[in-house]
Design an enzyme around this catalytic site. Sequence first.
Site, PDB file in Angstrom:
ATOM      1  N   PHE A   1      45.979  37.509  40.921  1.00  0.00           N
ATOM      2  CA  PHE A   1      45.498  36.228  40.395  1.00  0.00           C
ATOM      3  C   PHE A   1      44.082  36.355  39.849  1.00  0.00           C
ATOM      4  O   PHE A   1      43.642  35.532  39.040  1.00  0.00           O
ATOM      5  CB  PHE A   1      45.587  35.135  41.471  1.00  0.00           C
ATOM      6  N   LYS A   2      43.369  37.386  40.260  1.00  0.00           N
ATOM      7  CA  LYS A   2      41.987  37.539  39.777  1.00  0.00           C
ATOM      8  C   LYS A   2      41.926  37.723  38.263  1.00  0.00           C
ATOM      9  O   LYS A   2      40.893  37.451  37.648  1.00  0.00           O
ATOM     10  CB  LYS A   2      41.312  38.681  40.513  1.00  0.00           C
TER      11      LYS A   2
END
Length: 479
Positions: free
Chosen positions: A124-125
């Site tokens: 998700f980063k």
Amino acid sequence: MRGVRGAASRFALMEYVSTRGSAPALDFEGVTLAGLAGDGGLYLPREWPRLSRAEIAALAGLPYPVLAARIMQPFVGGSLSADRLLALCEEAYGRFAHDAVTPLVQLDQRHWLLELFHGPTLAFKDVALQLLGLLFEEFLGRKGGRLTIVGATSGDTGSAAIDAVAGREGVEIFMLHPKGRVSDVQRRQMTTVLAPNVHNIAIEGSFDDAQAMVKRMFADPALSGRFALGAVNSINWARLMAQVVYYFAAALQFGAPGRKVAFSVPTGNFGDVFAGYVAARMGLPIERLVVATNVNDILHRALADGDYSAGEVTPTAAPSMDIQVSSNFERLLFDAGGRDGAALAEQMKGFEATRSMRLTNAQRQGAAALFASARADADDMAQAIRWAWDRGGQTIDPHTAIGLHAAQRQQDLPADVPIVTLATAHPAKFRDAVERATGFRPALPARVGELFEREERMVELPGEYDAVAGHVAAHATPR
Ligand SMILES: *Cc1c(COP(=O)(O)O)cnc(C)c1O
């Protein structure tokens, strides 16, 4: 354009202040390049932009990059035009493998997943870092400046940060990882990026050793005097800002502002869930934010009992949540506790000395209005992976499973409120844990499948500060 009224100019210029009250206020460009404030605090907007119900309703159905630019516009005011911001969002989110960028997937009547792992490195980063890489390039290009990013990674952050800055003008990255202690997939996601501005360093020692070296580099005048050192961890406001967008994207699909939604967030440094808090402060009707932790549960104890005391980190199958001190929690303490920078500076100084503190009543009440928390051990996590597989037909990774476990504990929520668990990593990144729980081994998506055929490049160095600092000094470009 000061004094001109109307939607476009309402948020003309955004100023950022430090949670510890004494660093100078900066504009958006300033906070993006600065990272940590000079007084040791973290930057936050001086005030939250508010969207009316009609303004929120008007966001429904927009393509993700357009929605992203609309949500972020008030925060970048004064530093980027609306057109330029939209162009950067289109470039950043055009690299995602799903048209919706962050699609929703249903598990049962009540439970949904928000898949945040369709970016280039499956974590998700990417959602925030893909944009941050472009923002660095944009701002450095204007000033003709340079930025030398140094970081340490136990896996996921390193690959997402490297992908985000590879080949970008004006910025270079030195990423330390503990030799032999990241998975083959994680290492190859970093070392097969051959752009000349990417420098991978495998050091002898643990992740903590690597991180201690990075901290020392920031404090070393021999380096900080010659190079403009920068950071990409979630103390950077621009990262949090980019994450606010998917809370809106999800809630709008459920009918916001007409319907409330709850979110359960696998939490480590408190960046992702704080972005949800920002969405709520902007006016998005959020019923509850659930902070999900593994056995490293300082945040659960802080929110449940007001006891914020750090212990030793216990390694788990969800390594990105193996954290004791969550840097972004300070932002909540500041905002929910009444924005008293001087008092918070005192409180944090006490915490840094003793690694323990009590939340004030104002902080506890401010947090309790929106947050709940739950903790999951290894059995809870495996059970949640199995439940998603048997009942929802989805494979989920260990971090997401901890979020789902916490979501399932929210039985007191009103029946018509859907609970969205943020799916923070692709299950194929943690194939062994998924296989242990379900017997099924998820395949790597095609776009990273050829990882094992690509050339790798990195240097291996002893776990000695002088060797590592010397390597950075020899290869970095002076400011
Ligand atoms: C970084 C990360 C988290 C924790 O996010 P924070 O913003 O640090 O709370 C959770 N899951 C995965 C897979 C991550 O990479």
